[in-house]
Design a protein around this motif. Structure first.
Motif, PDB file in Angstrom:
ATOM      1  N   LEU A 158      18.643  28.841  -3.749  1.00 33.77           N
ATOM      2  CA  LEU A 158      19.861  28.049  -3.790  1.00 33.77           C
ATOM      3  C   LEU A 158      21.026  29.015  -3.638  1.00 33.77           C
ATOM      4  O   LEU A 158      21.089  30.029  -4.341  1.00 33.77           O
ATOM      5  CB  LEU A 158      19.966  27.322  -5.131  1.00 33.77           C
ATOM      6  N   GLN A 159      21.947  28.751  -2.723  1.00 33.90           N
ATOM      7  CA  GLN A 159      23.120  29.598  -2.584  1.00 33.90           C
ATOM      8  C   GLN A 159      24.134  29.132  -3.618  1.00 33.90           C
ATOM      9  O   GLN A 159      24.810  28.118  -3.452  1.00 33.90           O
ATOM     10  CB  GLN A 159      23.702  29.539  -1.177  1.00 33.90           C
ATOM     11  N   VAL A 160      24.206  29.867  -4.727  1.00 34.43           N
ATOM     12  CA  VAL A 160      25.090  29.522  -5.842  1.00 34.43           C
ATOM     13  C   VAL A 160      26.541  29.801  -5.477  1.00 34.43           C
ATOM     14  O   VAL A 160      27.438  29.019  -5.768  1.00 34.43           O
ATOM     15  CB  VAL A 160      24.679  30.298  -7.115  1.00 34.43           C
ATOM     16  N   SER A 161      26.768  30.953  -4.840  1.00 32.29           N
ATOM     17  CA  SER A 161      28.109  31.350  -4.412  1.00 32.29           C
ATOM     18  C   SER A 161      27.954  32.304  -3.231  1.00 32.29           C
ATOM     19  O   SER A 161      26.839  32.558  -2.769  1.00 32.29           O
ATOM     20  CB  SER A 161      28.863  32.034  -5.559  1.00 32.29           C
ATOM     21  N   GLU A 164      25.783  35.187  -4.823  1.00 29.01           N
ATOM     22  CA  GLU A 164      24.591  34.955  -5.638  1.00 29.01           C
ATOM     23  C   GLU A 164      23.684  33.911  -5.006  1.00 29.01           C
ATOM     24  O   GLU A 164      24.145  32.879  -4.520  1.00 29.01           O
ATOM     25  CB  GLU A 164      24.984  34.475  -7.040  1.00 29.01           C
ATOM     26  N   VAL A 165      22.377  34.205  -5.014  1.00 26.30           N
ATOM     27  CA  VAL A 165      21.362  33.238  -4.628  1.00 26.30           C
ATOM     28  C   VAL A 165      20.364  33.136  -5.772  1.00 26.30           C
ATOM     29  O   VAL A 165      20.112  34.118  -6.483  1.00 26.30           O
ATOM     30  CB  VAL A 165      20.646  33.618  -3.301  1.00 26.30           C
ATOM     31  N   LYS A 166      19.810  31.940  -5.978  1.00 23.48           N
ATOM     32  CA  LYS A 166      18.911  31.699  -7.105  1.00 23.48           C
ATOM     33  C   LYS A 166      17.588  31.141  -6.586  1.00 23.48           C
ATOM     34  O   LYS A 166      17.579  30.163  -5.826  1.00 23.48           O
ATOM     35  CB  LYS A 166      19.553  30.704  -8.073  1.00 23.48           C
ATOM     36  N   LEU A 167      16.488  31.760  -6.991  1.00 20.28           N
ATOM     37  CA  LEU A 167      15.157  31.377  -6.546  1.00 20.28           C
ATOM     38  C   LEU A 167      14.852  29.926  -6.907  1.00 20.28           C
ATOM     39  O   LEU A 167      15.123  29.478  -8.016  1.00 20.28           O
ATOM     40  CB  LEU A 167      14.107  32.297  -7.179  1.00 20.28           C
ATOM     41  N   LEU A 168      14.295  29.191  -5.942  1.00 19.13           N
ATOM     42  CA  LEU A 168      13.839  27.821  -6.161  1.00 19.13           C
ATOM     43  C   LEU A 168      12.311  27.806  -6.128  1.00 19.13           C
ATOM     44  O   LEU A 168      11.679  28.761  -5.686  1.00 19.13           O
ATOM     45  CB  LEU A 168      14.381  26.898  -5.059  1.00 19.13           C
ATOM     46  N   THR A 169      11.716  26.713  -6.558  1.00 23.65           N
ATOM     47  CA  THR A 169      10.270  26.568  -6.507  1.00 23.65           C
ATOM     48  C   THR A 169       9.831  26.360  -5.063  1.00 23.65           C
ATOM     49  O   THR A 169      10.664  26.189  -4.167  1.00 23.65           O
ATOM     50  CB  THR A 169       9.799  25.364  -7.343  1.00 23.65           C
ATOM     51  N   LYS A 170       8.526  26.309  -4.830  1.00 24.91           N
ATOM     52  CA  LYS A 170       7.993  26.092  -3.480  1.00 24.91           C
ATOM     53  C   LYS A 170       8.362  24.717  -2.934  1.00 24.91           C
ATOM     54  O   LYS A 170       8.332  24.494  -1.734  1.00 24.91           O
ATOM     55  CB  LYS A 170       6.483  26.271  -3.476  1.00 24.91           C
ATOM     56  N   THR A 171       8.706  23.778  -3.831  1.00 23.54           N
ATOM     57  CA  THR A 171       9.127  22.446  -3.399  1.00 23.54           C
ATOM     58  C   THR A 171      10.653  22.332  -3.382  1.00 23.54           C
ATOM     59  O   THR A 171      11.192  21.240  -3.331  1.00 23.54           O
ATOM     60  CB  THR A 171       8.517  21.359  -4.298  1.00 23.54           C
TER      61      THR A 171
END
Length: 186
Positions: A158-161, A164-171
């Protein structure tokens, strides 16, 4: 047993299509439109203007301000680092470099802390692209990594800003954990 085989075939087909799309260098939406049109990119034509006088409802709607749009984020090119949470190790030191070239390529180095030396480093590379929306937020900007080299599965962030990027699940769901799943831009 037939159901399991069918699900496996569908999953493999879906993953193969994602990799083909990523290798094309086009956004998912462009690729999807082109392939739905049989390889010919289509453009929506503007509807013909009517000479009829607008209704009262249309005039009122035109006079109202447009709803506030979600903020536009810069393309996430650059190098992102962080230590991601790990189920069976002390953490995964991760360095992800997103090249802003026309091909949207990436390289990633992951060091699994606490693992034997021969199994602790994973290098991968491939294509990246941005997609819009996930289950939690239809306006979310999702960074999709499709590997072409290395021993990893497709990954989603997820592109937070812009930094910063935040890992998402495989779905492509957000991870429900208080542990770190973010990488910060250098």
């Amino acid at each position: 047993m037939k159901a399991i085989i069918t699900l496996f075939v569908l999953f493999s087909l879906s993953l193969g299509l994602q990799q083909v799309q990523a290798q094309s260098g086009k956004s998912y939406q462009e690729w999807l439109e082109e392939n739905r049109a049989g390889g010919k990119k289509t453009t929506a034509k503007a509807p013909a203007k009517s000479k009829a006088k607008p209704t009262k409802a249309e005039a009122t709607a035109a006079a109202e301000p447009a709803p506030e749009e979600a903020p536009v984020l810069a393309s996430p090119s650059g190098t992102f680092r962080g230590t991601l949470a790990c189920k069976d190790c002390q953490g995964i030191k991760t360095e992800l470099t997103l090249n802003g070239d026309s091909k949207g390529s990436f390289t990633m180095k992951q060091i699994f802390m606490g693992k034997p030396a021969d199994k602790s480093v994973v290098n991968s590379s491939g294509k990246w692209f941005l997609a819009k929306g996930n289950k939690q937020n239809p306006d979310a900007v999702v960074l999709q990594l499709i590997p072409t080299a290395g021993d990893i599965d497709p990954m989603y962030f997820l592109q937070v800003s812009d930094t910063e990027v935040k890992l998402l699940t495989k779905t492509q769901d957000e991870v429900e954990s208080s542990k770190n799943h973010s990488l910060k831009k250098l």
